[in-house]
Motif scaffolding. Sequence first.
Motif, PDB file in Angstrom:
ATOM      1  N   SER A   1     -34.099 -43.428  20.586  1.00 55.59           N
ATOM      2  CA  SER A   1     -33.246 -43.111  19.450  1.00 55.59           C
ATOM      3  C   SER A   1     -31.803 -42.881  19.884  1.00 55.59           C
ATOM      4  O   SER A   1     -31.518 -42.667  21.068  1.00 55.59           O
ATOM      5  N   SER A   2     -30.919 -42.908  18.897  1.00 48.80           N
ATOM      6  CA  SER A   2     -29.492 -42.686  19.125  1.00 48.80           C
ATOM      7  C   SER A   2     -28.988 -41.635  18.152  1.00 48.80           C
ATOM      8  O   SER A   2     -29.494 -41.506  17.033  1.00 48.80           O
ATOM      9  N   HIS A   3     -27.985 -40.886  18.580  1.00 47.46           N
ATOM     10  CA  HIS A   3     -27.412 -39.794  17.783  1.00 47.46           C
ATOM     11  C   HIS A   3     -25.899 -39.829  17.946  1.00 47.46           C
ATOM     12  O   HIS A   3     -25.380 -39.783  19.062  1.00 47.46           O
ATOM     13  N   TRP A   4     -25.204 -39.929  16.822  1.00 47.83           N
ATOM     14  CA  TRP A   4     -23.745 -39.855  16.810  1.00 47.83           C
ATOM     15  C   TRP A   4     -23.318 -38.834  15.769  1.00 47.83           C
ATOM     16  O   TRP A   4     -23.933 -38.747  14.695  1.00 47.83           O
ATOM     17  N   GLU A   5     -22.249 -38.089  16.059  1.00 53.49           N
ATOM     18  CA  GLU A   5     -21.813 -37.030  15.149  1.00 53.49           C
ATOM     19  C   GLU A   5     -20.324 -36.769  15.321  1.00 53.49           C
ATOM     20  O   GLU A   5     -19.797 -36.791  16.424  1.00 53.49           O
ATOM     21  N   HIS A   6     -19.657 -36.503  14.195  1.00 51.60           N
ATOM     22  CA  HIS A   6     -18.300 -35.962  14.191  1.00 51.60           C
ATOM     23  C   HIS A   6     -18.208 -34.862  13.150  1.00 51.60           C
ATOM     24  O   HIS A   6     -18.909 -34.902  12.128  1.00 51.60           O
ATOM     25  N   SER A   7     -17.354 -33.885  13.420  1.00 55.14           N
ATOM     26  CA  SER A   7     -16.997 -32.891  12.414  1.00 55.14           C
ATOM     27  C   SER A   7     -15.770 -33.416  11.659  1.00 55.14           C
ATOM     28  O   SER A   7     -14.795 -33.856  12.290  1.00 55.14           O
ATOM     29  N   VAL A   8     -15.832 -33.350  10.343  1.00 56.09           N
ATOM     30  CA  VAL A   8     -14.803 -33.966   9.494  1.00 56.09           C
ATOM     31  C   VAL A   8     -14.349 -32.967   8.442  1.00 56.09           C
ATOM     32  O   VAL A   8     -15.175 -32.310   7.798  1.00 56.09           O
ATOM     33  N   ALA A   9     -13.044 -32.885   8.248  1.00 52.34           N
ATOM     34  CA  ALA A   9     -12.479 -32.066   7.179  1.00 52.34           C
ATOM     35  C   ALA A   9     -11.908 -32.976   6.109  1.00 52.34           C
ATOM     36  O   ALA A   9     -11.237 -33.974   6.416  1.00 52.34           O
ATOM     37  N   LEU A  10     -12.162 -32.656   4.856  1.00 54.47           N
ATOM     38  CA  LEU A  10     -11.502 -33.349   3.756  1.00 54.47           C
ATOM     39  C   LEU A  10     -10.263 -32.548   3.379  1.00 54.47           C
ATOM     40  O   LEU A  10     -10.358 -31.359   3.066  1.00 54.47           O
ATOM     41  N   THR A  11      -9.106 -33.177   3.440  1.00 53.46           N
ATOM     42  CA  THR A  11      -7.851 -32.520   3.101  1.00 53.46           C
ATOM     43  C   THR A  11      -7.259 -33.166   1.849  1.00 53.46           C
ATOM     44  O   THR A  11      -7.786 -34.164   1.336  1.00 53.46           O
ATOM     45  N   GLU A  12      -6.157 -32.628   1.386  1.00 54.15           N
ATOM     46  CA  GLU A  12      -5.468 -33.209   0.227  1.00 54.15           C
ATOM     47  C   GLU A  12      -5.011 -34.635   0.517  1.00 54.15           C
ATOM     48  O   GLU A  12      -4.824 -35.432  -0.392  1.00 54.15           O
ATOM     49  N   GLU A  13      -4.865 -34.967   1.795  1.00 53.85           N
ATOM     50  CA  GLU A  13      -4.354 -36.281   2.192  1.00 53.85           C
ATOM     51  C   GLU A  13      -5.433 -37.199   2.753  1.00 53.85           C
ATOM     52  O   GLU A  13      -5.123 -38.243   3.306  1.00 53.85           O
ATOM     53  N   GLY A  14      -6.700 -36.789   2.608  1.00 56.40           N
ATOM     54  CA  GLY A  14      -7.786 -37.634   3.064  1.00 56.40           C
ATOM     55  C   GLY A  14      -8.601 -36.964   4.158  1.00 56.40           C
ATOM     56  O   GLY A  14      -8.403 -35.794   4.478  1.00 56.40           O
ATOM     57  N   PRO A  15      -9.533 -37.713   4.763  1.00 50.93           N
ATOM     58  CA  PRO A  15     -10.380 -37.140   5.811  1.00 50.93           C
ATOM     59  C   PRO A  15      -9.653 -37.021   7.139  1.00 50.93           C
ATOM     60  O   PRO A  15      -8.837 -37.872   7.508  1.00 50.93           O
ATOM     61  N   LEU A  16      -9.956 -35.957   7.854  1.00 54.52           N
ATOM     62  CA  LEU A  16      -9.465 -35.753   9.210  1.00 54.52           C
ATOM     63  C   LEU A  16     -10.684 -35.554  10.103  1.00 54.52           C
ATOM     64  O   LEU A  16     -11.473 -34.630   9.878  1.00 54.52           O
TER      65      LEU A  16
END
Length: 280
Positions: free
Chosen positions: A240-255
Amino acid sequence: MGMVEIKTPEQIAKMREAGLVVAAVHAATAEAAVPGATTKDLDQIARKVLADHGAKPNFLGYGGFPATICTSVNEVVVHGIPDDETVLKDGDIISVDAGAIIDGWHGDAAFTAFVGSGHAPELVELSRVTEESMWAGIAAMRGGNRLVDVSRAIETYVRRQPRPGGGKYGIIEEYGGHGIGSQMHMDPHLLNYVTRKRGKGPRLVPGLCLAIEPMISLGTAKTKVLADEWTVVTTDGSWSSHWEHSVALTEEGPLVLTAPDGGRARLAELGVTAAPDPLA
């Protein structure tokens, strides 16, 4: 579902600091994931990187977890415990899941690495599909969408990819993404597939932060936990494979908090403009 934590721009900036430390851990452990290294070697490297950046590990001691990072080799999906006995071999794949805390704010991300050379095309494709499905989910993190839209984007991408040799990829059912912020695991829980029982979930609004993390196998979607009460493996032994990022949604889009460039390059390929980096 409990209350979803909404972050201020200042809190997101602090999470970005933690995310960049996680990115540094990834870079160091990826370089060290070579034949002959033990998973304990990778854990010690991660511990040093965190200390050098003045960050705390968020995995160590979490629910009694005994290590700084998770090292999941081959059929291990998630939560593999680093040790001296697991020696990486040419042809292995390993998923490294790492986190960091800066001033009480968390970052969390994972990647799959290839140990040595000569990997079967189906393994290379497995990792690519898993990573690309994560980015599809990140691209769906837009104001006006709901949580289910992220799940749908991940599943749709995976289901559209032909598996070398036939058959279907297994989208792991028992584990998924989550909210992140003042704690590592928070509401909402994010499935990597769509089910009517879960409904549409909350609306995505600025200040929402998610850890988006597909886990995909070459076979079953089912898992079991080993006797150590942490290590999760596929029930049929498929890799198996596992990929992950932490993402914030801001007023200007995803970061993308845990990507060195904030996700700018990969999101641009998908027609999405990443939010400006608050630390730039």
